[in-house]
Design a protein around this motif. Structure first.
Motif, mmCIF file in Angstrom:
data_model
loop_
_atom_site.group_PDB
_atom_site.id
_atom_site.type_symbol
_atom_site.label_atom_id
_atom_site.label_comp_id
_atom_site.label_asym_id
_atom_site.label_seq_id
_atom_site.Cartn_x
_atom_site.Cartn_y
_atom_site.Cartn_z
ATOM 1 N N UNK A 106 0.981 -1.309 -0.182
ATOM 2 C CA UNK A 106 -0.016 0.036 0.119
ATOM 3 C C UNK A 106 1.116 1.757 -0.092
ATOM 4 N N UNK A 107 2.113 1.304 0.713
ATOM 5 C CA UNK A 107 2.531 2.526 1.162
ATOM 6 C C UNK A 107 3.746 2.510 -0.434
ATOM 7 N N UNK A 108 4.822 1.231 -0.856
ATOM 8 C CA UNK A 108 5.814 0.832 -1.646
ATOM 9 C C UNK A 108 4.922 1.448 -2.995
ATOM 10 N N UNK A 109 3.934 1.019 -2.964
ATOM 11 C CA UNK A 109 3.797 0.569 -4.705
ATOM 12 C C UNK A 109 4.068 0.104 -5.352
ATOM 13 N N UNK A 110 4.512 0.940 -6.524
ATOM 14 C CA UNK A 110 5.577 0.216 -7.703
ATOM 15 C C UNK A 110 7.007 0.657 -7.498
ATOM 16 N N UNK A 111 7.538 0.839 -6.865
ATOM 17 C CA UNK A 111 8.808 1.138 -6.093
ATOM 18 C C UNK A 111 9.235 -0.357 -5.203
ATOM 19 N N UNK A 112 8.387 -0.899 -4.902
ATOM 20 C CA UNK A 112 9.472 -1.876 -3.263
ATOM 21 C C UNK A 112 8.869 -2.992 -4.681
ATOM 22 N N UNK A 113 9.091 -4.077 -4.422
ATOM 23 C CA UNK A 113 9.005 -5.561 -4.321
ATOM 24 C C UNK A 113 8.962 -6.355 -3.276
ATOM 25 N N UNK A 114 7.837 -6.852 -3.439
ATOM 26 C CA UNK A 114 7.672 -7.124 -1.703
ATOM 27 C C UNK A 114 7.439 -9.033 -2.112
ATOM 28 N N UNK A 115 8.155 -9.658 -1.320
ATOM 29 C CA UNK A 115 7.504 -11.020 -0.323
ATOM 30 C C UNK A 115 6.510 -11.192 0.803
ATOM 31 N N UNK A 116 6.312 -12.493 0.758
ATOM 32 C CA UNK A 116 5.658 -12.617 1.939
ATOM 33 C C UNK A 116 6.565 -13.902 2.489
ATOM 34 N N UNK A 133 6.664 10.044 -2.700
ATOM 35 C CA UNK A 133 5.865 9.418 -2.873
ATOM 36 C C UNK A 133 5.424 8.328 -2.020
ATOM 37 N N UNK A 134 6.176 8.049 -0.745
ATOM 38 C CA UNK A 134 5.864 6.848 0.076
ATOM 39 C C UNK A 134 4.886 7.920 0.945
ATOM 40 N N UNK A 135 5.730 9.290 1.421
ATOM 41 C CA UNK A 135 3.571 9.504 2.556
ATOM 42 C C UNK A 135 3.206 9.704 1.220
ATOM 43 N N UNK A 136 3.082 10.443 -0.104
ATOM 44 C CA UNK A 136 2.003 11.166 0.124
ATOM 45 C C UNK A 136 0.940 9.284 -0.289
#
Ligand SMILES: [Zn+2]
Length: 302
Positions: free
Chosen positions: A45-55, A164-167
């Protein structure tokens, strides 16, 4: 970070020579590893397309009883940031990080600094598991604190994207605040005599405290434990004294469900499902999960 920028520039140069357009955003994406699916959602939700997340624990699995495999070690080895819950929930992560993570990779413990409820029930039958409830995220104000912590960590890791993140974080936090208000308002309609949550494992004390449920009774402290006949007897007694006996089970706890069903049969209670530790294809975000829980609580207890 500098190394990544350099290799990125090199890639741009090579692709320029080859006459190919470089994948601009992807080259700079931050690799984030979370311990379980709910944290995965917060980071996305915060990182959008700037992050790749793996659980590490996949959606639908039980984070308490998780056994890490080589797949998890290789994910941790690639991570720029690790996000865990803390409070004893995902302790299995620590050796994994020590063995596999690159030196200096930050680890955010999302529950750090929040007040953890110690067990205040008289549950002498429980000898396994935690002394306290680590499921802080089931109270929305705690989830808000998690998201704020994740936002700060991403902004620190990548200052060029901090706006971008704070927005994105601001928009998401407004959504969480609206969810919290809605839950407060609608759950207030439940009569005081029905405000008892009987659940399989000790997961709902934060939800109970925030939304005005007097007691969160449970069969086992931790899903690794089996309920004793004494625990079952205690809850039979409790449920027999309720005007509307209801027991809640959780979809990730397959072995627990049969105890809950046996208990419900014994006292003629109804069984409902609440989500606690894992997202699924039915509830794929935290907000969807809490909306689902809200509707179930209203249906079961109002
Ligand atoms: Zn749990």
């Amino acid at each position: 970070m500098r190394k990544r920028v350099l290799s990125f520039l090199l890639l741009v140069l090579i692709l320029g020579i080859l006459g190919v357009n470089p994948p601009v955003l992807h080259a700079a994406q931050i690799q984030v590893v979370t311990t379980f699916s709910i944290l995965h959602d917060f980071v996305s939700q915060v990182g959008g397309e700037q992050v790749v997340v793996n659980s590490l624990v996949p959606a639908g699995a039980d984070p308490h009883t998780w056994e890490p495999s080589p797949r998890e070690a290789s994910l941790v080895a690639k991570a720029d940031l690790v996000v865990a819950n803390g409070a004893g929930f995902d302790d299995w992560l620590l050796p994994l990080v020590q063995n596999a993570a690159r030196p200096g990779v930050p680890i955010v413990l999302a529950s750090e600094g929040l007040s953890v409820f110690e067990q205040d029930h008289d549950h002498q039958g429980h000898q396994h598991g935690h002394e306290s409830d680590p499921h802080l995220w089931l109270s929305v104000p705690n989830a808000i604190a998690y998201v704020e912590k994740i936002t700060a960590a991403l902004a620190e890791l990548s200052p060029e994207h901090s706006q971008y993140f704070t927005g994105r974080s601001k928009v998401y936090l407004q959504e969480l605040e609206a969810l919290d208000q809605k839950m407060l308002e609608l759950l207030a309609e439940i009569s005081p005599k029905n405000r008892v949550l009987v659940t399989y494992h000790n997961a709902f004390s934060y939800l109970a405290e925030r939304y005005g449920f007097e007691v969160a009774e449970f069969l086992v402290e931790n899903p690794e434990a089996e309920p004793s006949p004494r625990d079952l007897g205690r809850l039979v007694e409790l449920l027999r004294n309720l005007s509307k006996p209801v027991v809640f089970t959780e979809p990730q706890l397959t072995s627990g469900t049969r105890y809950v069903q046996a208990l419900a049969r014994e006292v003629g209670a109804q069984v409902y499902v609440l989500y606690s530790d894992s997202l699924t294809s039915e509830v794929s975000t935290y907000v969807e999960m809490m909306e689902y829980n809200l509707q179930v609580l209203l249906e079961a207890l109002r």
